[in-house]
Design a protein around this motif. Structure first.
Motif, mmCIF file in Angstrom:
data_model
loop_
_atom_site.group_PDB
_atom_site.id
_atom_site.type_symbol
_atom_site.label_atom_id
_atom_site.label_comp_id
_atom_site.label_asym_id
_atom_site.label_seq_id
_atom_site.Cartn_x
_atom_site.Cartn_y
_atom_site.Cartn_z
ATOM 1 N N PRO A 37 0.805 -1.234 0.000
ATOM 2 C CA PRO A 37 0.000 0.000 0.000
ATOM 3 C C PRO A 37 0.834 1.279 0.000
ATOM 4 O O PRO A 37 0.331 2.339 -0.319
ATOM 5 N N ILE A 38 2.116 1.168 0.344
ATOM 6 C CA ILE A 38 2.962 2.367 0.340
ATOM 7 C C ILE A 38 3.728 2.487 -0.981
ATOM 8 O O ILE A 38 4.811 3.039 -1.034
ATOM 9 N N SER A 39 3.158 1.920 -2.045
ATOM 10 C CA SER A 39 3.574 2.148 -3.437
ATOM 11 C C SER A 39 4.843 1.453 -3.902
ATOM 12 O O SER A 39 5.497 1.917 -4.818
ATOM 13 N N ILE A 67 2.355 -0.456 -11.758
ATOM 14 C CA ILE A 67 1.535 -1.656 -11.693
ATOM 15 C C ILE A 67 0.298 -1.299 -10.877
ATOM 16 O O ILE A 67 0.413 -0.759 -9.785
ATOM 17 N N VAL A 68 -0.884 -1.609 -11.439
ATOM 18 C CA VAL A 68 -2.134 -1.295 -10.752
ATOM 19 C C VAL A 68 -2.962 -2.566 -10.619
ATOM 20 O O VAL A 68 -3.158 -3.290 -11.595
ATOM 21 N N CYS A 77 1.697 0.722 -7.729
ATOM 22 C CA CYS A 77 3.081 0.635 -7.272
ATOM 23 C C CYS A 77 4.030 1.014 -8.398
ATOM 24 O O CYS A 77 3.764 0.729 -9.560
ATOM 25 N N TYR A 78 5.128 1.608 -8.023
ATOM 26 C CA TYR A 78 6.152 2.044 -8.966
ATOM 27 C C TYR A 78 7.197 0.936 -9.111
ATOM 28 O O TYR A 78 7.619 0.344 -8.123
ATOM 29 N N ARG A 106 5.832 8.478 -11.200
ATOM 30 C CA ARG A 106 5.471 8.420 -9.771
ATOM 31 C C ARG A 106 4.301 9.353 -9.451
ATOM 32 O O ARG A 106 3.581 9.139 -8.485
ATOM 33 N N PHE A 107 4.106 10.378 -10.298
ATOM 34 C CA PHE A 107 2.933 11.247 -10.128
ATOM 35 C C PHE A 107 1.651 10.434 -10.282
ATOM 36 O O PHE A 107 0.702 10.598 -9.526
ATOM 37 N N ILE A 108 1.619 9.543 -11.264
ATOM 38 C CA ILE A 108 0.432 8.719 -11.511
ATOM 39 C C ILE A 108 0.211 7.761 -10.342
ATOM 40 O O ILE A 108 -0.921 7.566 -9.901
ATOM 41 N N VAL A 109 1.300 7.179 -9.818
ATOM 42 C CA VAL A 109 1.195 6.302 -8.649
ATOM 43 C C VAL A 109 0.582 7.070 -7.491
ATOM 44 O O VAL A 109 -0.358 6.606 -6.837
ATOM 45 N N HIS A 110 1.102 8.257 -7.249
ATOM 46 C CA HIS A 110 0.596 9.090 -6.149
ATOM 47 C C HIS A 110 -0.878 9.437 -6.369
ATOM 48 O O HIS A 110 -1.674 9.372 -5.436
ATOM 49 N N PHE A 111 -1.228 9.785 -7.597
ATOM 50 C CA PHE A 111 -2.618 10.140 -7.888
ATOM 51 C C PHE A 111 -3.555 8.961 -7.627
ATOM 52 O O PHE A 111 -4.573 9.101 -6.956
#
Length: 157
Positions: A37-39, A67-68, A77-78, A106-111
């Motif tokens: 959960p922490i990417s 990866i989603v 996750c990045y 990483r912007f997309i991961v954060h979003f």
């Protein structure tokens, strides 16, 4: 800006293990437990799979990929350097930013992992389902608006 405008969304593959046929290759495959959960990807929770056919390079992880999980909870996750070549299963997708786009993935991961991103994904899922959605079709993931409302945040300041 829609996700499909800046990235290619690739569905994972459904691997069939060797069985009676001789194995062609052994791969490490991601699992739901390997998505933290922490990417980040937890390599200790991958599984080894013997398959009878080669997997396309397109469906293997590359550094900078996202990866989603397509099932709840939809964690993103990045993929770091050194985490290349892992198989992405059919219940996950790879988001690969197009080469000509200058954006840190990483912007997309954060979003996706943010509360605003989760609301956007849930809203997209509800649009294609009459019941409470537990999975996200790739078509809906492609249509997610990444930067909607960003100007509203700046206007409030």
């Amino acid at each position: 800006m829609k996700l499909q405008e800046i990235a290619e969304v690739i569905k994972g593959i459904h691997l069939i293990e060797g069985g009676k046929k001789e194995k062609v290759k052994e791969y490490k495959e991601l699992t739901m437990l390997s998505l933290e959960p922490i990417s980040f990807l937890d390599e200790r929770k991958f599984i080894s799979v013997d398959v009878t056919h080669q997997v396309s390079q397109k469906q293997l992880t590359k550094a900078g990929d996202i990866i989603v999980s397509l099932y709840s909870p939809m964690i993103a996750c990045y993929v770091e350097k050194g985490q290349e070549g892992y198989v992405v299963p059919h219940y996950m997708s790879i988001i690969r930013v197009k080469s000509y786009i200058k954006m840190d993935s990483r912007f997309i991961v954060h979003f996706i992992n943010s509360s605003r991103g989760r609301r956007a994904l849930a809203k997209m899922s509800e649009n294609c389902s009459y019941s409470k959605p537990t999975s996200l079709p790739l078509v809906m993931l492609n249509e997610v608006e990444l930067l909607a409302g960003t100007n509203n945040i700046m206007e409030r300041l």
